[in-house]
Design a protein around this motif. Sequence first.
Motif, PDB file in Angstrom:
ATOM      1  N   ARG A 249       9.193  62.094 106.416  1.00 57.55           N
ATOM      2  CA  ARG A 249      10.550  61.552 106.280  1.00 57.55           C
ATOM      3  C   ARG A 249      10.699  60.284 107.111  1.00 57.55           C
ATOM      4  N   MET A 250      10.128  60.265 108.323  1.00 59.89           N
ATOM      5  CA  MET A 250      10.181  59.068 109.155  1.00 59.89           C
ATOM      6  C   MET A 250       9.486  57.905 108.460  1.00 59.89           C
ATOM      7  N   ALA A 251       8.295  58.139 107.929  1.00 60.15           N
ATOM      8  CA  ALA A 251       7.566  57.068 107.246  1.00 60.15           C
ATOM      9  C   ALA A 251       8.352  56.564 106.046  1.00 60.15           C
ATOM     10  N   GLY A 252       8.947  57.492 105.289  1.00 58.11           N
ATOM     11  CA  GLY A 252       9.723  57.088 104.119  1.00 58.11           C
ATOM     12  C   GLY A 252      10.971  56.309 104.475  1.00 58.11           C
ATOM     13  N   HIS A 253      11.714  56.786 105.463  1.00 60.77           N
ATOM     14  CA  HIS A 253      12.914  56.069 105.891  1.00 60.77           C
ATOM     15  C   HIS A 253      12.567  54.685 106.417  1.00 60.77           C
ATOM     16  N   ASP A 254      11.358  54.560 106.966  1.00 59.39           N
ATOM     17  CA  ASP A 254      10.916  53.273 107.493  1.00 59.39           C
ATOM     18  C   ASP A 254      10.642  52.280 106.367  1.00 59.39           C
ATOM     19  N   PHE A 255       9.837  52.653 105.392  1.00 61.72           N
ATOM     20  CA  PHE A 255       9.467  51.673 104.360  1.00 61.72           C
ATOM     21  C   PHE A 255      10.510  51.518 103.265  1.00 61.72           C
ATOM     22  N   MET A 256      11.460  52.467 103.164  1.00 64.12           N
ATOM     23  CA  MET A 256      12.450  52.369 102.089  1.00 64.12           C
ATOM     24  C   MET A 256      13.528  51.325 102.346  1.00 64.12           C
ATOM     25  N   ASP A 257      13.514  50.686 103.519  1.00 66.00           N
ATOM     26  CA  ASP A 257      14.505  49.628 103.759  1.00 66.00           C
ATOM     27  C   ASP A 257      13.998  48.260 103.290  1.00 66.00           C
ATOM     28  N   PHE A 258      12.816  48.235 102.659  1.00 65.64           N
ATOM     29  CA  PHE A 258      12.283  46.956 102.178  1.00 65.64           C
ATOM     30  C   PHE A 258      13.062  46.482 100.958  1.00 65.64           C
ATOM     31  N   ASP A 259      13.250  45.165 100.901  1.00 68.68           N
ATOM     32  CA  ASP A 259      13.922  44.544  99.756  1.00 68.68           C
ATOM     33  C   ASP A 259      13.014  43.442  99.228  1.00 68.68           C
ATOM     34  N   VAL A 260      12.493  43.638  98.026  1.00 70.55           N
ATOM     35  CA  VAL A 260      11.553  42.671  97.466  1.00 70.55           C
ATOM     36  C   VAL A 260      12.201  41.305  97.281  1.00 70.55           C
ATOM     37  N   ALA A 261      13.514  41.260  97.119  1.00 74.83           N
ATOM     38  CA  ALA A 261      14.206  39.984  96.902  1.00 74.83           C
ATOM     39  C   ALA A 261      14.260  39.141  98.172  1.00 74.83           C
ATOM     40  N   THR A 262      14.424  39.791  99.325  1.00 76.33           N
ATOM     41  CA  THR A 262      14.557  39.059 100.585  1.00 76.33           C
ATOM     42  C   THR A 262      13.314  39.128 101.463  1.00 76.33           C
ATOM     43  N   GLY A 263      12.461  40.124 101.213  1.00 74.10           N
ATOM     44  CA  GLY A 263      11.280  40.300 102.050  1.00 74.10           C
ATOM     45  C   GLY A 263      11.562  40.995 103.363  1.00 74.10           C
ATOM     46  N   LYS A 264      12.801  41.417 103.576  1.00 68.59           N
ATOM     47  CA  LYS A 264      13.156  42.099 104.820  1.00 68.59           C
ATOM     48  C   LYS A 264      12.696  43.546 104.794  1.00 68.59           C
ATOM     49  N   GLY A 265      12.486  44.101 106.000  1.00 73.92           N
ATOM     50  CA  GLY A 265      12.199  45.517 106.127  1.00 73.92           C
ATOM     51  C   GLY A 265      10.752  45.857 105.849  1.00 73.92           C
ATOM     52  N   GLY A 266      10.538  47.086 105.423  1.00 78.33           N
ATOM     53  CA  GLY A 266       9.194  47.575 105.194  1.00 78.33           C
ATOM     54  C   GLY A 266       8.746  48.484 106.320  1.00 78.33           C
ATOM     55  N   ALA A 267       7.453  48.802 106.344  1.00 76.27           N
ATOM     56  CA  ALA A 267       6.897  49.745 107.310  1.00 76.27           C
ATOM     57  C   ALA A 267       6.715  49.075 108.668  1.00 76.27           C
ATOM     58  N   ASP A 268       7.828  48.793 109.341  1.00 78.20           N
ATOM     59  CA  ASP A 268       7.799  48.112 110.638  1.00 78.20           C
ATOM     60  C   ASP A 268       8.257  49.014 111.778  1.00 78.20           C
ATOM     61  N   ALA A 269       8.386  50.324 111.500  1.00 75.01           N
ATOM     62  CA  ALA A 269       8.801  51.310 112.514  1.00 75.01           C
ATOM     63  C   ALA A 269      10.167  51.002 113.095  1.00 75.01           C
TER      64      ALA A 269
END
Length: 654
Positions: free
Chosen positions: A190-210
Amino acid sequence: MSILSAILSIVLLSYLLPADGTKLRGMAVLNATHLRERQEPDAKMVMPFPSGTRCVPDFASPGLQSLGVTTGSMEQCRDLCIAQEACNFVEFQPSLVISEGTCRSLSSCSAQTRVLGDDVLVFKKIPRREFNSPQWMMTCPQPPVMTTRCMSKELYIEATRSVKRIIRKLDTACNSTHCERADFGGCLLRMAGHDFMDFDVATGKGGADACTDMGDPDNAGLPECLFKGEFESKVSLQDAYKLFCDKISLADFVVLAAEAVMAELALGETQDALRIGFRRNFRFGRTTAFEGCEFAVGVLPNPADSCSAVEKVFVKALNLTWDESAALMGVHTIGRAQVQFSGYEGWWSSPQNSATFNNNYFSSMYTKGWCEELNVNGCSDENEAAGKCEKKNQWQRCDILREESGHMHEMMLNTDLCLAYSDQRGGNGQLKAGEDNCCAWVHTNEGFNLSSAIAGDDNNFCNVKCGGKFPGSDETYSCFEASGSQSFREFKACCAFETERKDCRSSGLGAGKGPGGPAAEAVRLFAQDELLWAKLFLTAWKKVTENGFRDSLMELGNCPSDVELVSAEEIESIDAPFNLFPTTRPESEDFQNSSLIMLALGAMRRILALKLPARSHSGSSRPAAPSKQSERTAGPVVWEQEKDQEVLRPRPCA
């Protein structure tokens, strides 16, 4: 002869001079006594750059300047910066004396230059903020690295083993209220998923950055498995992370920890495929984010929104196909939802499957019946109207003898079942508990092959054994038989608790009964073939864990030429309780002299006091294990080690 005499004189002088840290006239010394009186840290130091990087202060900007140069231990250097409001960076240049050297405090570090062979270390101060990211809450015996500079295959293997060791210590028993492996493994996934699910392909923000807010209600329950400790044994990911935090960024470690969970809890050919696939696909170099992640709050898919949420987050933001989205949702096989954390309640799998990473999540959608379960969290109309809570609706097992069979409380969310079914009116993908009073089920004989899935559930379909007697009658339960009487028996078995005969739409009910959900056929194929699912899961996992970093990641073992890799021998001995460079030192040993002569004298004293390394069973030289870690005086910085536990730090990559 004069040179030898001088050396002997220096050695003699080194034993005559005070070794208790007495301050000599003219020395610039760091005094951290006032720091130790503070109980809680208001800042934390991290290592943003590799060794050999030097800062260039921006003297042209008003108010930005070098704050002075002094000498002391690395720990004192960091503590001083925390105490100085204007200090944001600090450079530490080690001397000939282990863990002691020259310290330069800086208000800025506007540019960095890398000098190969230079051992200078740069630390950055991160103030405590209301947004509490995992990196802030996780402790490390050394300032943690923000970006993994190199990772060999051996280091990846040992890092994942450290997580697997934690899982193997957990209780293997699973019942309706207790399953340690499922709870701990599900929490890390769940931690890994919540981490990478904030990525937005349109802006490039977020992703697996802990970087995700530990104070966000969507993350309730994560601190327990990350750093607080779960169960009577109080295990957490912290137990493994602290062994590697000065080598591997938390962003990389969260990903590989999740991979360790899945590989450890899988079985047979699936386990082999995942072990090989994860190791082959893993690329390192994710940078841990401390701040600037406030946008991540509220971006996770809301189960109430059904497949609209799946499309928004998985398909559009994470750039997955519907089949890949369904494959990735298979992580729900491990763990459960709990009211106190999410408002939902129950397990996605049966007792024997809840702690096994397999395709049971998919077979359960079609080999069991499902009907609504409303207001799981007990939110009253009054409190909902006042905005104090929101009623949570989900799907529960609807098949015959569900209570008598001893099953745990099994459930599915809208975002799960909508992959396979649509609402009773045919609205593709928008199956919603609370709006669609229907039973989700399929036939076994409508060209919808589920033979392998049924065989995998001990030849049961909707809790009745195929070929056996239908409960309460002498009729044979003839699965796969194309007859009206068998179809009706299947309905009675799958929808025993559905008061009105309303079918959620599915192509598994025959012609004219579809369409099902947007990934209905993928769910059926995954239910039939676990290896097929595992292969597509690996593809989807690689995509989502590399989003935002793809261009900067490197293959295992592909490190800069000046980096010394960790040897296989060192990896194998990782359980040995030794620490070549302890992070804590008695205050009486604090080096407090800035003159070159005293640096040489201190070095000579320590060289003469060194013991030869102990010989390991393999014949290689290893540092002898100290009997007990020195107790550290309480202070504001959060790199403490437990007094009775040694931490092995594999040889640095840089």
